[in-house]
Write an enzyme that holds these catalytic residues in place. Structure first.
Site, short mmCIF file in Angstrom:
data_model
loop_
_atom_site.label_atom_id
_atom_site.label_comp_id
_atom_site.label_asym_id
_atom_site.label_seq_id
_atom_site.Cartn_x
_atom_site.Cartn_y
_atom_site.Cartn_z
N ALA A 40 -18.38 36.08 -10.25
CA ALA A 40 -17.00 35.55 -10.24
C ALA A 40 -16.51 35.00 -11.57
CB ALA A 40 -16.90 34.43 -9.19
N CYS A 90 -25.99 31.31 -9.10
CA CYS A 90 -26.64 32.08 -8.03
C CYS A 90 -26.89 33.50 -8.48
CB CYS A 90 -25.73 32.07 -6.79
SG CYS A 90 -26.37 33.09 -5.44
N ASP A 91 -28.15 33.90 -8.40
CA ASP A 91 -28.53 35.28 -8.69
C ASP A 91 -28.55 36.03 -7.35
OD1 ASP A 91 -29.80 37.68 -9.23
OD2 ASP A 91 -31.26 36.78 -10.62
N ASN A 118 -19.07 41.33 -5.32
CA ASN A 118 -18.49 41.93 -6.53
C ASN A 118 -19.49 42.06 -7.68
OD1 ASN A 118 -16.13 42.54 -8.43
ND2 ASN A 118 -17.07 40.70 -9.32
N SER A 165 -16.39 51.46 -6.40
CA SER A 165 -15.84 52.06 -7.63
C SER A 165 -15.30 53.42 -7.25
CB SER A 165 -16.97 52.21 -8.66
OG SER A 165 -16.59 53.06 -9.72
N TYR A 178 -25.86 54.59 -11.12
CA TYR A 178 -24.67 53.77 -10.83
C TYR A 178 -23.84 54.44 -9.74
CZ TYR A 178 -20.38 51.10 -11.66
OH TYR A 178 -19.26 50.30 -11.50
N ALA A 180 -24.86 56.52 -7.46
CA ALA A 180 -25.57 56.42 -6.18
C ALA A 180 -25.38 55.05 -5.55
CB ALA A 180 -27.06 56.71 -6.39
N VAL A 213 -11.92 49.82 -15.65
CA VAL A 213 -11.24 48.53 -15.78
C VAL A 213 -11.69 47.89 -17.09
CG1 VAL A 213 -10.72 46.36 -14.60
CG2 VAL A 213 -11.52 48.33 -13.27
N1 LIG Z 1 -15.20 47.61 -15.17
C1 LIG Z 1 -15.06 48.76 -14.52
O1 LIG Z 1 -14.62 49.79 -15.07
C2 LIG Z 1 -15.38 48.81 -13.06
C3 LIG Z 1 -14.82 49.84 -12.29
C4 LIG Z 1 -15.10 49.92 -10.94
C5 LIG Z 1 -15.95 48.98 -10.37
N2 LIG Z 1 -16.50 48.02 -11.13
C6 LIG Z 1 -17.37 47.06 -10.45
O2 LIG Z 1 -16.75 45.80 -10.49
C7 LIG Z 1 -17.74 44.79 -10.37
C8 LIG Z 1 -17.51 43.72 -11.42
O3 LIG Z 1 -17.73 44.29 -12.69
P1 LIG Z 1 -16.90 43.95 -14.00
O4 LIG Z 1 -16.37 45.21 -14.51
O5 LIG Z 1 -16.01 42.80 -13.73
O6 LIG Z 1 -18.11 43.57 -14.95
P2 LIG Z 1 -18.49 42.23 -15.73
O7 LIG Z 1 -19.76 42.56 -16.44
O8 LIG Z 1 -17.34 41.75 -16.53
O9 LIG Z 1 -18.74 41.17 -14.58
C9 LIG Z 1 -19.88 41.23 -13.76
C10 LIG Z 1 -20.24 39.81 -13.35
O10 LIG Z 1 -21.34 39.89 -12.45
C11 LIG Z 1 -22.28 38.90 -12.85
N3 LIG Z 1 -23.62 39.29 -12.42
C12 LIG Z 1 -24.38 40.30 -12.89
N4 LIG Z 1 -25.57 40.30 -12.28
C13 LIG Z 1 -25.57 39.29 -11.39
C14 LIG Z 1 -26.50 38.78 -10.46
N5 LIG Z 1 -27.73 39.32 -10.35
N6 LIG Z 1 -26.16 37.74 -9.68
C15 LIG Z 1 -24.94 37.16 -9.81
N7 LIG Z 1 -24.01 37.57 -10.70
C16 LIG Z 1 -24.33 38.64 -11.47
C17 LIG Z 1 -22.16 38.81 -14.36
O11 LIG Z 1 -22.70 37.60 -14.87
C18 LIG Z 1 -20.66 38.93 -14.53
O12 LIG Z 1 -20.02 37.68 -14.45
C19 LIG Z 1 -19.07 45.49 -10.46
O13 LIG Z 1 -19.60 45.67 -9.15
C20 LIG Z 1 -18.71 46.83 -11.08
O14 LIG Z 1 -19.64 47.83 -10.74
C21 LIG Z 1 -16.22 47.89 -12.46
C1 LIG Z 2 -18.39 54.15 -18.16
C2 LIG Z 2 -18.56 53.45 -16.87
C3 LIG Z 2 -17.61 52.37 -16.68
C4 LIG Z 2 -17.29 51.78 -15.55
C5 LIG Z 2 -17.88 52.06 -14.25
C6 LIG Z 2 -16.86 52.06 -13.20
O1 LIG Z 2 -17.28 51.73 -11.92
C7 LIG Z 2 -15.86 53.10 -13.28
C8 LIG Z 2 -15.80 54.24 -12.64
C9 LIG Z 2 -14.60 54.99 -12.75
C10 LIG Z 2 -14.31 56.18 -12.39
C11 LIG Z 2 -15.13 57.24 -11.98
C12 LIG Z 2 -14.54 58.33 -11.67
C13 LIG Z 2 -15.07 59.63 -11.48
C14 LIG Z 2 -14.20 60.61 -11.49
C15 LIG Z 2 -14.35 62.03 -11.49
O2 LIG Z 2 -15.52 62.60 -11.12
C16 LIG Z 2 -13.09 62.74 -11.21
O3 LIG Z 2 -13.13 64.05 -11.37
C17 LIG Z 2 -12.24 62.21 -10.09
C18 LIG Z 2 -11.03 63.06 -9.86
C19 LIG Z 2 -10.02 62.72 -9.09
C20 LIG Z 2 -9.96 61.47 -8.30
C21 LIG Z 2 -8.60 60.93 -8.11
C22 LIG Z 2 -7.71 61.58 -7.11
O4 LIG Z 2 -8.16 62.25 -6.16
O5 LIG Z 2 -6.51 61.41 -7.24
#
Ligand SMILES: NC(=O)c1ccc[n+]([C@@H]2O[C@H](COP(=O)([O-])OP(=O)(O)OC[C@H]3O[C@@H](n4cnc5c(N)ncnc54)[C@H](O)[C@@H]3O)[C@@H](O)[C@H]2O)c1
Ligand SMILES: CC/C=C\C[C@H](O)/C=C/C=C\C=C\C=C\[C@@H](O)[C@@H](O)C/C=C\CCC(=O)O
Length: 283
Positions: A40, A90-91, A118, A165, A178, A180, A213
Site C-alpha cells: 500500500a 507486514c510481509d 495488491n 494484470s 509473472y 503465470a 502503469v
Molecule cells: N506497474 C504496472 O505496470 C502494473 C500493471 C499491472 C499490474 N500491476 C500489479 O500491481 C501491483 C502493484 O504493483 P506496482 O506497480 O504498484 O509496483 P510497486 O513496486 O510500485 O509497488 C509494490 C508494493 O508492494 C510491496 N511489496 C512487495 N513485496 C511485498 C511483500 N512480500 N509483502 C508486502 N508488501 C510487498 C512493495 O514494498 C511496494 O510498496 C502488483 O501486484 C503488480 O503486479 C502492476
Molecule cells: C514490463 C512489465 C511491466 C509491468 C507488468 C504489468 O503487470 C503489465 C502488464 C501489461 C500488459 C500486458 C499485456 C499483454 C498484452 C499482449 O499480449 C497483447 O497482445 C494484448 C492485446 C490486446 C488486449 C487488449 C484488447 O483486447 O483490447
C-alpha cells in the site's frame, strides 16, 4: 461509479473515463468501511489507499517497506486525520504477520469489509519469489480474510479485489512466470467468486487487470527479466504504446468495489478505456 457510467459499462462493456467531468462526489457506500490494502505504500497500492480515503473508508496500509509506510502515514494523517489509517509492517509471505495485521486492523479500525490483494513483484530471475508474492500470498491473505469476513462463520461479508494484470489475460512477452502468476490470480478470483455464491460467504471477489502503469515495476525491467532479458526491447515496444497513471487504476478499483452486481469479473484497465473481460461460458 456514477450510475450512468455503470450503465455505460454494462451496455457496451467499455467506458472512456479520462477528463470527461469533474471529480464525482464520494461514494456513500464506502463511508466508514474498513479496508486492508497490501503493497500500500507506493505505486498502485498507494493510489488505492488514497481513493478509498477520499471516499470515506478507513484504511490499513500493509507493506514490507517500513520507511515509506511511516512517511506515507504522516502525509495521510494531515489530509484525513490520524484515526483514518494504520500502517502495519507486514510481509505477505508470512502467515503470522498477516494474522497479526488483520487482528490489529479489526482492533484499531473495526471489522474488515474490503481487502485489496495488491502487493506484487516482477522478477523472472527470482521466479520462485515472484510466484510466492504474486500468487501464494494472495491465497494466504484471502483465506485469513475469510476467517474475518465470511458470513457463514460470523463475519459480515464484503469485497475482495485482487490486483492481477493484463498479463493475467494475455501473455506478456519476456515475463512467463509473472504472466503465470497473474493468470493464477484471475483463476483464483473467479473460482472464489463462484464458491462464495455457492457457499454463502457474502463476499464478492473481482480481479483488476491494468495494462502498464507508471510505477517502480517498470523501472530497470531489463535486470529483472533473467534469461529473457534479450527480449526487453520487444517488451518496451508494448510499454511505449501507453502507460497508465496509478489514479486511473484506482478508478477501476472504485468501479469493482461499488458496483455490487460484479462478482468473478476481471476488469481490464487500459489507456483508452475500461472493459470487463468476456470469458467463455462452460455449459
Ligand atoms: N506497474 C504496472 O505496470 C502494473 C500493471 C499491472 C499490474 N500491476 C500489479 O500491481 C501491483 C502493484 O504493483 P506496482 O506497480 O504498484 O509496483 P510497486 O513496486 O510500485 O509497488 C509494490 C508494493 O508492494 C510491496 N511489496 C512487495 N513485496 C511485498 C511483500 N512480500 N509483502 C508486502 N508488501 C510487498 C512493495 O514494498 C511496494 O510498496 C502488483 O501486484 C503488480 O503486479 C502492476
Ligand atoms: C514490463 C512489465 C511491466 C509491468 C507488468 C504489468 O503487470 C503489465 C502488464 C501489461 C500488459 C500486458 C499485456 C499483454 C498484452 C499482449 O499480449 C497483447 O497482445 C494484448 C492485446 C490486446 C488486449 C487488449 C484488447 O483486447 O483490447
Amino acid at each position: 461509479m456514477d450510475s450512468h457510467v455503470t450503465a455505460a459499462i454494462q451496455s457496451t462493456g467499455r467506458v472512456a473515463f479520462k477528463g470527461l467531468r469533474p471529480p464525482p462526489p464520494p461514494h456513500m457506500a464506502l463511508q466508514d468501511q474498513v479496508a486492508v490494502v497490501t503493497g500500500a505504500v507506493q505505486g498502485i497500492g498507494r493510489a488505492m489507499a488514497e481513493i478509498l480515503l477520499r471516499n470515506g473508508a478507513k484504511v490499513a496500509l500493509l507493506d514490507v517497506n517500513e520507511a515509506a509506510g511511516k512517511s506515507l502515514k504522516e502525509v495521510l494523517d494531515k489530509q484525513h486525520g490520524p484515526e483514518r489509517t494504520l500502517f502495519l509492517s507486514c510481509d505477505v509471505e508470512s502467515e503470522e504477520q498477516i494474522r497479526a495485521a488483520f487482528q490489529r486492523t479489526a482492533g484499531a479500525l473495526g471489522a474488515v469489509d474490503i481487502v485489496c490483494n495488491n502487493a506484487g513483484v516482477l522478477n523472472e530471475a527470482e521466479w520462485e519469489k515472484t510466484i510466492s508474492v504474486n500468487l501464494v500470498a494472495v491465497v494466504r491473505v484471502t483465506y485469513i480474510a475469510l476467517e474475518h469476513m465470511n458470513k457463514m462463520s460470523g463475519g459480515r461479508g464484503g469485497v475482495i479485489i485482487n490486483t492481477a494484470s493484463m498479463a493475467g489475460l494475455f501473455p506478456l512477452l519476456s515475463c512467463p512466470v509473472y504472466t503465470a502468476t497473474k493468470y493464477g490470480v484471475v483463476g483464483f478470483t473467479r473460482a472464489m467468486a463462484a464458491n462464495s455464491t455457492a457457499l454463502g460467504f457474502g463476499i464478492r471477489f473481482n480481479a483488476l487487470c491494468p495494462g502498464f502503469v507508471q510505477t517502480d515495476i517498470l523501472d530497470n525491467i531489463y535486470e529483472r527479466l533473467g534469461q529473457f532479458s534479450q527480449l526487453s526491447a520487444e517488451t518496451q515496444v508494448f510499454v511505449d504504446k501507453g502507460v497508465l497513471k496509478t489514479s486511473e487504476v484506482a478508478e477501476g478499483l472504485l468501479e469493482l468495489l461499488t458496483n455490487d452486481t460484479k462478482n468473478g469479473e476481471a476488469l481490464q484497465v487500459m489507456c483508452s478505456s475500461q472493459k470487463y473481460m468476456k470469458f467463455p461460458v462452460f455449459t
